[in-house]
Motif scaffolding. Structure first.
Motif, PDB file in Angstrom:
ATOM      1  N   SER A 149       0.825  -1.205   0.000  1.00 20.85           N
ATOM      2  CA  SER A 149       0.000   0.000   0.000  1.00 20.85           C
ATOM      3  C   SER A 149       0.860   1.256   0.000  1.00 20.85           C
ATOM      4  N   ILE A 150       1.971   1.216   0.744  1.00 24.73           N
ATOM      5  CA  ILE A 150       2.888   2.360   0.774  1.00 24.73           C
ATOM      6  C   ILE A 150       3.471   2.613  -0.609  1.00 24.73           C
ATOM      7  N   VAL A 151       3.810   1.543  -1.320  1.00 29.65           N
ATOM      8  CA  VAL A 151       4.368   1.677  -2.670  1.00 29.65           C
ATOM      9  C   VAL A 151       3.385   2.390  -3.592  1.00 29.65           C
ATOM     10  N   LEU A 152       2.113   2.015  -3.527  1.00 27.23           N
ATOM     11  CA  LEU A 152       1.100   2.698  -4.349  1.00 27.23           C
ATOM     12  C   LEU A 152       0.991   4.163  -3.963  1.00 27.23           C
ATOM     13  N   GLY A 153       1.042   4.440  -2.666  1.00 23.85           N
ATOM     14  CA  GLY A 153       0.964   5.824  -2.210  1.00 23.85           C
ATOM     15  C   GLY A 153       2.163   6.637  -2.644  1.00 23.85           C
ATOM     16  N   ILE A 154       3.357   6.039  -2.566  1.00 25.56           N
ATOM     17  CA  ILE A 154       4.565   6.732  -2.995  1.00 25.56           C
ATOM     18  C   ILE A 154       4.515   7.003  -4.497  1.00 25.56           C
ATOM     19  N   THR A 155       3.902   6.088  -5.245  1.00 26.10           N
ATOM     20  CA  THR A 155       3.744   6.304  -6.688  1.00 26.10           C
ATOM     21  C   THR A 155       2.917   7.564  -6.955  1.00 26.10           C
ATOM     22  N   THR A 157       2.709  10.038  -4.912  1.00 26.44           N
ATOM     23  CA  THR A 157       3.578  11.138  -4.495  1.00 26.44           C
ATOM     24  C   THR A 157       4.519  11.545  -5.616  1.00 26.44           C
ATOM     25  N   VAL A 158       5.122  10.547  -6.277  1.00 31.05           N
ATOM     26  CA  VAL A 158       6.042  10.824  -7.382  1.00 31.05           C
ATOM     27  C   VAL A 158       5.329  11.604  -8.478  1.00 31.05           C
ATOM     28  N   ILE A 159       4.122  11.175  -8.813  1.00 35.23           N
ATOM     29  CA  ILE A 159       3.366  11.849  -9.871  1.00 35.23           C
ATOM     30  C   ILE A 159       3.026  13.280  -9.462  1.00 35.23           C
ATOM     31  N   SER A 160       2.701  13.470  -8.182  1.00 33.68           N
ATOM     32  CA  SER A 160       2.432  14.828  -7.691  1.00 33.68           C
ATOM     33  C   SER A 160       3.677  15.700  -7.777  1.00 33.68           C
ATOM     34  N   ILE A 161       4.838  15.113  -7.453  1.00 28.23           N
ATOM     35  CA  ILE A 161       6.083  15.875  -7.505  1.00 28.23           C
ATOM     36  C   ILE A 161       6.421  16.249  -8.941  1.00 28.23           C
ATOM     37  N   VAL A 162       6.078  15.401  -9.897  1.00 29.43           N
ATOM     38  CA  VAL A 162       6.275  15.753 -11.311  1.00 29.43           C
ATOM     39  C   VAL A 162       5.505  17.031 -11.627  1.00 29.43           C
ATOM     40  N   GLY A 163       4.263  17.108 -11.129  1.00 35.05           N
ATOM     41  CA  GLY A 163       3.466  18.323 -11.325  1.00 35.05           C
ATOM     42  C   GLY A 163       4.062  19.511 -10.600  1.00 35.05           C
ATOM     43  N   TYR A 164       4.532  19.300  -9.379  1.00 32.34           N
ATOM     44  CA  TYR A 164       5.179  20.375  -8.628  1.00 32.34           C
ATOM     45  C   TYR A 164       6.426  20.879  -9.358  1.00 32.34           C
ATOM     46  N   SER A 165       7.188  19.942  -9.946  1.00 33.30           N
ATOM     47  CA  SER A 165       8.428  20.331 -10.627  1.00 33.30           C
ATOM     48  C   SER A 165       8.140  21.234 -11.815  1.00 33.30           C
ATOM     49  N   ALA A 166       6.984  21.033 -12.449  1.00 30.52           N
ATOM     50  CA  ALA A 166       6.598  21.914 -13.555  1.00 30.52           C
ATOM     51  C   ALA A 166       6.355  23.328 -13.047  1.00 30.52           C
ATOM     52  N   MET A 167       5.751  23.444 -11.850  1.00 26.96           N
ATOM     53  CA  MET A 167       5.532  24.770 -11.264  1.00 26.96           C
ATOM     54  C   MET A 167       6.849  25.404 -10.828  1.00 26.96           C
ATOM     55  N   ALA A 168       7.782  24.563 -10.375  1.00 27.96           N
ATOM     56  CA  ALA A 168       9.081  25.079  -9.950  1.00 27.96           C
ATOM     57  C   ALA A 168       9.801  25.771 -11.101  1.00 27.96           C
ATOM     58  N   GLY A 169       9.502  25.340 -12.323  1.00 30.80           N
ATOM     59  CA  GLY A 169      10.105  25.968 -13.494  1.00 30.80           C
ATOM     60  C   GLY A 169       9.706  27.425 -13.649  1.00 30.80           C
ATOM     61  N   ALA A 170       8.567  27.795 -13.050  1.00 29.77           N
ATOM     62  CA  ALA A 170       8.099  29.180 -13.166  1.00 29.77           C
ATOM     63  C   ALA A 170       8.989  30.158 -12.415  1.00 29.77           C
ATOM     64  N   VAL A 171       9.781  29.658 -11.465  1.00 22.44           N
ATOM     65  CA  VAL A 171      10.658  30.542 -10.697  1.00 22.44           C
ATOM     66  C   VAL A 171      12.125  30.141 -10.850  1.00 22.44           C
ATOM     67  N   GLY A 172      12.461  29.650 -12.017  1.00 23.21           N
ATOM     68  CA  GLY A 172      13.854  29.350 -12.322  1.00 23.21           C
ATOM     69  C   GLY A 172      14.326  27.988 -11.911  1.00 23.21           C
ATOM     70  N   GLY A 173      13.396  27.040 -11.709  1.00 19.63           N
ATOM     71  CA  GLY A 173      13.773  25.705 -11.274  1.00 19.63           C
ATOM     72  C   GLY A 173      14.269  24.794 -12.376  1.00 19.63           C
ATOM     73  N   LYS A 174      14.216  25.273 -13.620  1.00 20.49           N
ATOM     74  CA  LYS A 174      14.607  24.469 -14.775  1.00 20.49           C
ATOM     75  C   LYS A 174      13.677  23.252 -14.904  1.00 20.49           C
ATOM     76  N   GLY A 175      14.054  22.317 -15.783  1.00 15.75           N
ATOM     77  CA  GLY A 175      13.221  21.153 -16.004  1.00 15.75           C
ATOM     78  C   GLY A 175      12.222  21.373 -17.121  1.00 15.75           C
ATOM     79  N   LEU A 176      11.363  20.390 -17.332  1.00 10.44           N
ATOM     80  CA  LEU A 176      10.397  20.435 -18.428  1.00 10.44           C
ATOM     81  C   LEU A 176       9.369  21.543 -18.246  1.00 10.44           C
ATOM     82  N   GLY A 177       9.022  21.851 -16.992  1.00  9.39           N
ATOM     83  CA  GLY A 177       8.074  22.928 -16.745  1.00  9.39           C
ATOM     84  C   GLY A 177       8.619  24.262 -17.203  1.00  9.39           C
ATOM     85  N   ASP A 178       9.882  24.516 -16.913  1.00  6.30           N
ATOM     86  CA  ASP A 178      10.536  25.748 -17.344  1.00  6.30           C
ATOM     87  C   ASP A 178      10.621  25.805 -18.869  1.00  6.30           C
ATOM     88  N   LEU A 179      10.927  24.669 -19.492  1.00  6.23           N
ATOM     89  CA  LEU A 179      11.013  24.614 -20.956  1.00  6.23           C
ATOM     90  C   LEU A 179       9.663  24.943 -21.590  1.00  6.23           C
TER      91      LEU A 179
END
Length: 220
Positions: A149-155, A157-179
């Motif tokens: 169950s933890i593995v499914l939950g962490i999965t 979490t990973v997908i949520s962090i992918v979305g967060y990383s796209a927002m991080a690009g808005a303030v110079g975080g680089k990555g696909l969101g910034d691109l």
């Protein structure tokens, strides 16, 4: 179109894909580290826990709820001084890992807590009857039983962090969101924007598939 995609991928997307994967994987690891201990404490001190403690549970539960309610883009800006203190800069993928980890940690804590609470109480009672300590019950019984169950939950979490990383690009975080922001919004390059979205979708699907495979392997 395929040749255009390959050219864009090699020149623009691939380097930022590596940045995104670096941010996501490191932030996931740190969020698990930051979220695991609070989750265990919540389970132990809950009203039906091994060592009920209304005060500790209430304070920790309140803190996690507060942190979870923070919009990530606001958290990103609010902890800029802390980010600078930890990594020495507020720009780039390394700097983005700090808010990504902190933003995902409360979600991870809840995921692990809920998974531990799903463990059959009968198994816990049996461990108690054998004289297992609280630490042994958590480590050898609850975490072991809740791992799929933890593995499914962490999965998730990973997908949520992918979305967060796209927002991080808005303030110079680089990555696909910034691109996507630089080429899709500022330069009106719809082609690169579409390619970037396709790659992000593939990344999410790959992470989901890996999580599902691990879950199935653990439940066999």
């Amino acid at each position: 179109m395929i040749s255009n995609f390959l050219n864009s991928f090699n020149e623009l997307i691939y380097p930022e894909l590596l940045n995104t994967l670096n941010m996501v994987l490191q932030a996931t690891l740190y969020s698990i580290i930051l979220g695991l201990i609070p989750a265990i404490i919540l389970v132990i001190t809950s009203p039906n826990g091994l060592k009920p403690n209304k005060f500790v549970y209430g304070v920790l539960d309140f803190i996690i709820n507060i942190l979870r309610s923070f919009p990530f883009i606001i958290l990103l800006v609010a902890i800029i001084p802390f980010t600078r203190f930890v990594v020495g800069t507020t720009i780039g993928p390394i700097a983005a890992i700090v808010p990504l980890s902190i933003g995902a940690a409360p979600f991870t804590a809840r995921v692990i807590e809920n998974s531990l609470l799903e463990v059959d109480p009968g198994v816990i009672e049996a461990a108690k009857s054998f004289g297992c300590s609280t630490f042994q019950i958590i480590l050898r019984v609850m975490l072991k039983e809740a791992l799929p169950s933890i593995v499914l939950g962490i999965t998730l979490t990973v997908i949520s962090i992918v979305g967060y990383s796209a927002m991080a690009g808005a303030v110079g975080g680089k990555g696909l969101g910034d691109l996507a922001l630089q080429y899709g919004y500022y330069r009106y390059d719809t082609e690169v924007l579409i390619y970037t979205v396709i790659v992000l979708i593939i990344v999410v699907q790959v992470f989901q598939s890996i999580g599902t495979l691990i879950y199935k392997a653990l439940t066999k």
